[in-house]
Design a protein around this motif. Structure first.
Motif, short mmCIF file in Angstrom:
data_model
loop_
_atom_site.label_atom_id
_atom_site.label_comp_id
_atom_site.label_asym_id
_atom_site.label_seq_id
_atom_site.Cartn_x
_atom_site.Cartn_y
_atom_site.Cartn_z
N TYR A 41 48.42 17.84 10.29
CA TYR A 41 47.71 19.11 10.41
C TYR A 41 46.20 18.89 10.52
CZ TYR A 41 46.17 23.87 9.46
OH TYR A 41 45.57 25.10 9.55
N ASP A 69 35.59 19.63 20.46
CA ASP A 69 36.59 20.49 21.10
C ASP A 69 36.47 20.44 22.63
OD1 ASP A 69 38.77 22.15 21.09
OD2 ASP A 69 37.63 23.99 20.75
N SER A 89 45.23 17.74 13.98
CA SER A 89 45.46 18.72 15.05
C SER A 89 44.21 19.57 15.28
CB SER A 89 46.63 19.64 14.69
OG SER A 89 46.30 20.49 13.59
N HIS A 90 43.20 19.43 14.44
CA HIS A 90 41.97 20.21 14.57
C HIS A 90 40.96 19.48 15.43
CE1 HIS A 90 43.81 22.41 11.30
NE2 HIS A 90 42.84 23.31 11.34
N SER A 138 40.02 20.71 7.67
CA SER A 138 41.06 21.73 7.85
C SER A 138 41.22 22.52 6.58
CB SER A 138 42.39 21.08 8.24
OG SER A 138 42.89 20.29 7.17
#
Length: 820
Positions: free
Chosen positions: A775, A251, A778-779, A760
């Motif tokens: 999806y 992140d 996107s993490h 996810s």
């Protein structure tokens, strides 16, 4: 409860009374000489030490045609000698087509498409505990411990080997030091010995001492090695220091860490070894294969940490020790008060140190002791009004220990005692579990009788909860016809999960089995196995029928080494599931089912090989079914490079299961569930010391709920169409491991590892493939790079390096070519 135990015990005694005839096994012997100068380990048997060495020969076919003499074209001769430091083997294996000798390179402790030579040594000559050493024709080493025919290949030792392929066959030269063996302090040694070779292109295996495949474990058929006299048991002390470095990016943040530590092995006596890990580092352990778990029980994961995998044959007795508990999840969850939220709940606990002591005396008594200490773990909790944070302890300092006593008698019998303890500092839960196990095989090795009892004690505050398990069985273990009768029962409060792993409780199971097998090739088949099973399950307290199952399964292997099989399973009377409601005393009625499956494996001698199975559950309810499909092709591009692909696909329709509690109401749901898993694995092996390995896995599972129910007291489901559906779910996990490994010296390794991981979880289902992947990506992703260096230091070698004793210096490393 006692009547169940006594009934099977009396049955065992009846069989035992007429099954005690003795059945001697012929044992070859070879007497070997002491040498003055060690040979060079180079795969060439031209040293003076080999000239007058005795020869072990006249090998016998083990598979597929058990008992046939080895053909002259494959004549195998093994010379064996010894000195003050260890035993030397020089094997010459004739082959009329040396260009066809299979030499696929693999990682250490892996046998691929290879010819190989196999040594089995038993220092106590008890035909129960052996150490095995394998060298493939590509020069790759494989070692393991074998107990009553059960192999533990997590054991790694430092020994030396080299191979050479010649115009008329191939040669293995090997040196096995005493410091990795176990044997009594006697002036005259008599060890168990067997040796084998495999010719991979014909999948034919030959052993020195004949192994009868009709009965008994492989280790019963040792020959004997004589002549080893007046050797000194070496000081068995080795160190493995390591240093490691990690760079983890997640992140947008990158963290760096550096570690150092030490693994130590010390031979307390000729029989017992101390293993200790100081400042452990398990950062390069593989990722777990996480799944979407909608069942009533936790998922059991394989142990990935080397220290906990190695030398576990004693600690696996009774299946009471699940090493993943040590350093696993905390015993408590954070307790947030009103107006608070949990910022961080740890998933694991740090290990401070761990120690193992294990071994076996000359009289057959195995003793194992394991001890580990874990650190405190804290959750972080924030007050949502003030913003203040506090730490709450969710796991205190904790001590885990396991004690095992295993007394062997006869050729294949034992009595075992196992105790596990978990002690947590302060007002936390403690636990104890104890098991006693008896296994007796008659002298003819035709029948085995087993019984066991276990007790568990869980201590929480001022309350102690006790549970028990009892098992008994009688099994015919020889010949073409095999049978077994078994009874198992487990009380409601049986719980070994602080240091073990258990799921179902409060049951009694009656099991019957009949099997028929080919023990010699017939027609176009090398072997055949037909198995018939009956299972009757009941809830123990209060008594309730749970399930009755008939199962048939089969396996066939042709002379072209094409394997296939299938089976059918039927539950004709339906099922009362006592676990899915998640509350003791409740049950849910599920319909019966018919399950049928087929599987196949193609010839793994070929470059392209394939494994696959399909399994179809059809429930006795309109529209309810489940299919399991697995496809695993693999291709060997060369002796250095291979790839494999795995596809697992599981659509399940009108599946029913627990979803929630609403006060005292138990809510069930009907769901359509799709699970898809794709995996890719590959190896590029530069030589028998350097490898590059890839592992990739993407797993998706989604559940779409179509109906919701309330569970009635009688086990029926009543539909609740007005209840809001908030239970749809989708779960993805993605892992990639790319590892470079180099065994740059005996027992010493550099590993470089790159990892990419993300997952996810979404309270929706039914997305398209593209939507699902968008999806997932996107993490935040974890990108990790690490390097680890470990170096093996043997006390004897260090001592000899400073010694002026030329007799000892002759076997310094420059005289050998070390195996990987």
């Amino acid at each position: 409860m006692l009547k169940y135990f006594l009934s099977i015990g009396l049955l065992s005694v009846c069989f035992l009374s007429f099954s005690q005839e003795n059945d001697s096994i012929f044992r070859k012997t070879i007497s070997i000489p002491r040498i003055a100068e060690a040979p060079k380990i180079d795969g060439v048997l031209d040293d003076a030490a080999w000239q007058d060495a005795p020869i072990a020969q006249n090998f016998v076919e083990r598979n597929p045609t058990n008992g046939s003499p080895i053909p002259d074209s494959l004549a195998t001769e093994v010379k064996i000698i010894y000195d003050d430091l260890g035993v030397y083997f020089g094997a010459y294996m004739k082959d009329p087509e040396p260009h066809k000798i299979a030499t696929e390179l693999t990682e250490r402790d892996d046998i691929g498409a290879d010819d190989f030579f196999f040594i089995l040594l038993n220092g106590y000559n008890d035909r129960q505990q052996s150490m095995q050493f394998i060298v493939t024709a590509a020069g790759v080493q494989y070692d393991a411990k074998m107990t009553n025919g059960n192999e533990d290949n997590s054991w790694d030792a430092v020994w030396y080997s080299e191979v050479k392929i010649n115009d008329d066959g191939w040669v293995v030269e090997a040196f096995i030091p005493y410091f990795i063996l176990r044997f009594p302090k006697k002036s005259v040694q008599e060890w168990g010995l067997n040796m084998e070779r495999e010719v991979f292109r014909t999948r034919t295996r030959y052993s020195w001492n004949h192994v009868d495949n009709q009965k008994g474990a492989f280790s019963l058929y040792d020959g004997e090695i004589h002549g080893i006299e007046n050797i000194k048991t070496p000081t068995r002390l080795s160190f493995q220091p390591y240093i490691s470095a990690y760079a983890n990016n997640y992140d947008g943040k990158t963290d760096f860490s550096f570690n150092g530590g030490l693994d130590l092995k010390y031979g307390i006596s000729d029989a017992f070894t101390l293993d200790m890990v100081l400042i452990p580092d398990f950062g390069q352990a593989r990722f777990d294969n996480n799944v979407l778990n909608l069942s009533a029980f936790e998922v059991q994961f394989a142990e990935q940490r080397a220290f906990f995998n190695e030398g576990t044959e004693l600690f696996s007795k009774g299946d009471m020790f699940y090493s993943r508990r040590v350093g696993g999840a905390p015993s408590r969850s954070a307790n947030a008060n009103e107006g608070e939220e949990v910022l961080f709940q740890p998933n694991t606990v740090d290990l401070i140190n761990a120690t193992k002591v294990s071994g076996r005396t000359e009289n057959g008594l195995g003793i194992g002791f394991f001890n580990a200490v874990t650190d405190e773990a804290f959750a972080n909790i924030r007050n949502t009004e003030t913003g203040e944070t506090r730490a709450e302890i969710v796991e205190p300092y904790t001590n885990y220990n396991v004690t095992v006593l295993d007394q062997r008698f006869g050729d294949n019998s034992s009595v075992s005692f196992v105790n596990t303890n978990v002690n947590r500092v302060g007002n936390f839960r403690d636990a104890n579990a104890t098991g006693l196990y008896v296994s007796h095989t008659n002298k003819a090795n035709t029948w085995n009788y087993g019984a066991s009892t276990e007790g568990s004690w869980v201590f929480e505050e001022d309350e102690t909860t006790f549970g028990t398990e009892i098992q008994a069985a009688a099994t015919k273990i020889s010949g073409e016809h095999r049978v077994e009768g078994r009874i198992d029962l487990r009380s409601l409060d049986y719980n070994i999960n602080d240091l073990g792993f258990s799921t179902n409780t409060n049951y009694v199971r009656y099991i019957g089995y009949y099997g028929y097998r080919y023990l010699q090739p017939r027609g176009n088949l090398n072997n055949m196995f037909l198995n018939f099973n009956l299972f009757h399950f009941r809830r123990l307290d209060p008594d309730l029928f749970s399930n009755f199952t008939f199962n048939f399964n089969s396996s066939f292997t042709t002379k072209e080494f094409f394997s296939y099989g299938g089976g059918v399973e039927v539950t004709p009377f339906g099922q009362n599931d006592i676990y899915e409601p998640r509350i003791n005393g409740r049950h849910v009625k599920f319909p019966g089912y018919q399950d049928q499956w087929i599987w196949m494996n193609t010839d793994f001698r070929k470059k392209l090989a394939f494994e696959g199975f399909i399994d179809w559950y059809k429930y006795f309810e309109q529209g309810r079914s489940s299919v399991f499909l697995s496809l695993n092709p693999r291709y060997r591009f060369s002796n250095k490079f291979n790839l494999n692909y795995g596809l697992f696909y599981n659509p399940s329709y009108k599946e029913q299961g627990f979803v929630d509690m609403d006060g005292n109401d138990i809510i069930f749901g009907q769901r359509d569930r799709i699970t898809v898993e794709n995996s890719i694995g590959g190896n590029y092996i530069f030589n028998n010391k350097i490898s590059l390995n890839l592992i990739f896995r993407h797993y998706y599972s989604g559940a779409l709920y179509t109906k919701l129910y309330s569970l009635e007291q009688n086990g029926e489901l009543t539909e609740e169409p007005e209840r809001e559906n908030i239970y749809d779910v989708s779960f993805n996990t993605w892992n990639l491991d790319l590892k470079f490994a180099w065994w740059f010296a005996p027992g010493s390794q550099i590993t470089i590892l790159y990892r990419n991981a993300l997952d996810s979880y979404l309270q929706e289902s039914g997305q398209s493939i593209n939507e699902n992947l968008d999806y997932l990506f996107s993490h935040p992703q974890l990108n990790s790079f690490s390097i680890r260096l470990s170096y093996f230091l043997d006390y004897n070698r260090i001592r000899n390096a400073f010694s002026h004793n030329t007799n000892l210096n002759r076997s310094k490393p420059d005289k050998m070519t070390a195996g990987s």
